[in-house]
Design an enzyme around this catalytic site. Structure first.
Site: not given
Ligand code: IMP
Length: 432
Positions: A16, A40-41, A225
């Site tokens: 994205k 992380g973009h 996400q």
């Molecule tokens: P949290 O958002 O740190 O609470 O993580 C919850 C879940 O979302 C975990 O499986 C993370 O690896 C995933 N996740 C959070 N942000 C990203 C993203 O930007 N890309 C991919 N997975 C994400």
């Protein structure tokens, strides 16, 4: 057609960042509506690579306004660091970055709880979070004990909000995770320190968005996400704690649903996920390894290896329906260049039945077997191709098949990380 929402169709990491950066050229405003510095973009240009976690990717285009909406949870230290890094490369932020005064703040104790839960020696469900305090911060928001950015304006009130949390957090951290909460005064002084950096960027972003919409400005709402990590519609409990689907743009920015004109979905030509949770098309063989290596599938935020698998049309159809996606953006098709056979999952087999809808129960999803159709690979390079007609015939067929299967047209096919490695098949704003 001034308001467009861009949503991830899988488990995040669909590319994205590049797409938003590309579109940013044609819009006035880029606005983030959910998530935090878990995102992380990655943006590549002039042979340089930048990773943004919190500030919208539009910031690299000097005349664009970038908004962090009320639906985002803000870690002030991460924000201040990102701001400093951008200023170091001469990106001007004043007058260009606006942060909602209704956004909840991620406090240091949120990170400690998040990491404590994840490390809990089997006592708690491991989600594989980024450990950045996202879940605990949203939990406090919903429990109505969160500290918001507007609280920074009033020292006395801020003090009372922290006081209202301190005792409880201190007990929880100690008894559940064996951690000591820093002294109250230290926590408060830190908040006050960040106040100096952040205050001038705070505004009522709902009012701002309302006025920008009234002025017919072109607005791009940037989802972080992906759909399968949406707290309501994703693979719960293995999800993030916000609404990453298009509806999140309404609540997370204060934009009425009737003002959203177009929703675009970003899909990668295969599937990845980081963290725990079911993933029906996951590969544990050489093909999976090849996808990971060729696609450089390493998390931009945590450096974790991403799990890789074939394209899953069940998920993509679900994501399209949930967000009302008008057109799709296909990324990383070049990663498939070296495959003799490429698979697409069209349904799930479970309990003697084949079905096409996402089950709610993670235990069911865990045991679903993907039903695949196979495609002959093109075994030629598509990397850097900028004209649809120059793609190998078999790659064109693959894209056409995906579009038919998903009953949705493609607006863009991305053939590499650089801004220029892009095939544009239509305008971003068809009516303008
Ligand atoms: P949290 O958002 O740190 O609470 O993580 C919850 C879940 O979302 C975990 O499986 C993370 O690896 C995933 N996740 C959070 N942000 C990203 C993203 O930007 N890309 C991919 N997975 C994400």
């Amino acid at each position: 057609m001034p308001v467009v929402v861009v949503v991830g169709m899988q488990w995040g990491d669909e590319g994205k960042g590049k797409i938003i950066d590309l579109f940013a050229e044609n819009v006035d405003v880029v606005a983030r509506y959910q998530g935090g510095h878990n995102a992380g973009h990655t943006i590549c240009f002039d042979e340089k690579e930048f990773v943004l976690h919190l500030i919208p990717s539009g910031i690299f285009h000097k005349d664009k306004l970038c908004v962090i909406g009320n639906g985002v949870v803000v870690d002030l230290r991460a924000l201040a660091d990102e701001m400093r890094q951008l200023e170091e490369i001469d990106i001007d932020l004043e007058g260009r970055l606006v942060i909602s005064d209704r956004a909840n703040i991620i406090m240091p104790y949120h990170g400690v709880s998040d990491q404590g839960r994840e490390k809990g020696d089997g006592k708690f469900q491991k989600i594989g979070t980024t450990g950045r305090g996202i879940g605990p911060s949203y939990a406090d928001k919903i429990a109505r004990v969160g500290i918001r950015t507007c609280d920074l304006r009033d020292e006395k009130y801020l003090h009372s909000r922290l006081e209202a949390n301190y005792e409880e957090k201190s007990q929880v951290l100690k008894s559940l995770y064996g951690q000591q909460l820093p002294e109250f005064d230290g926590l408060f002084d830190d908040l006050m320190g960040f106040r100096e950096v952040i205050l001038k960027y705070l505004a009522d972003t709902h009012v701002l968005m309302r006025d920008l919409i009234a002025q017919n400005k072109k607005i791009l709402c940037e989802g972080a996400q992906g759909t399968m990590l949406d707290v309501d519609h994703g693979t719960y409990p293995f999800v993030t704690s916000s609404n990453s689907t298009a509806g999140g743009a309404c609540t997370g920015l204060g934009i009425p649903p009737t003002k959203i004109d177009r929703v675009l979905g970003v899909v990668k030509a295969y599937t990845t996920r980081v963290g725990e949770g079911p993933f029906p098309t996951e590969l544990f063989d050489e093909d999976g390894e090849q996808l990971g290596t060729v696609g450089h599938e390493v998390g931009a935020t945590t450096g974790r290896q991403r799990r890789c698998g074939w394209f899953d049309a069940v998920i993509a159809r679900y994501a399209i329906a949930l967000s009302g996606v008008d057109a799709l953006i296909l990324t990383k098709i070049d990663v498939l260049d070296g495959f003799k056979t490429i698979k697409i999952c069209t349904g799930y087999k479970h309990g003697g039945k084949v079905f096409q809808d996402m089950p709610a129960d993670p235990e069911v999803l865990k045991h679903c077997e993907p039903v695949y159709t196979e495609h002959e690979g093109w075994l030629q390079t598509t990397a850097g191709v900028r004209d649809f007609d120059k793609l190998p015939e078999k790659a064109k067929n693959f894209i056409k098949h995906l579009s038919d299967l998903l009953e949705t047209p493609f607006l863009i096919v991305s053939t590499g990380p650089d801004r220029e490695d892009t095939i544009q098949l239509g305008p971003l704003f068809p009516d303008s």
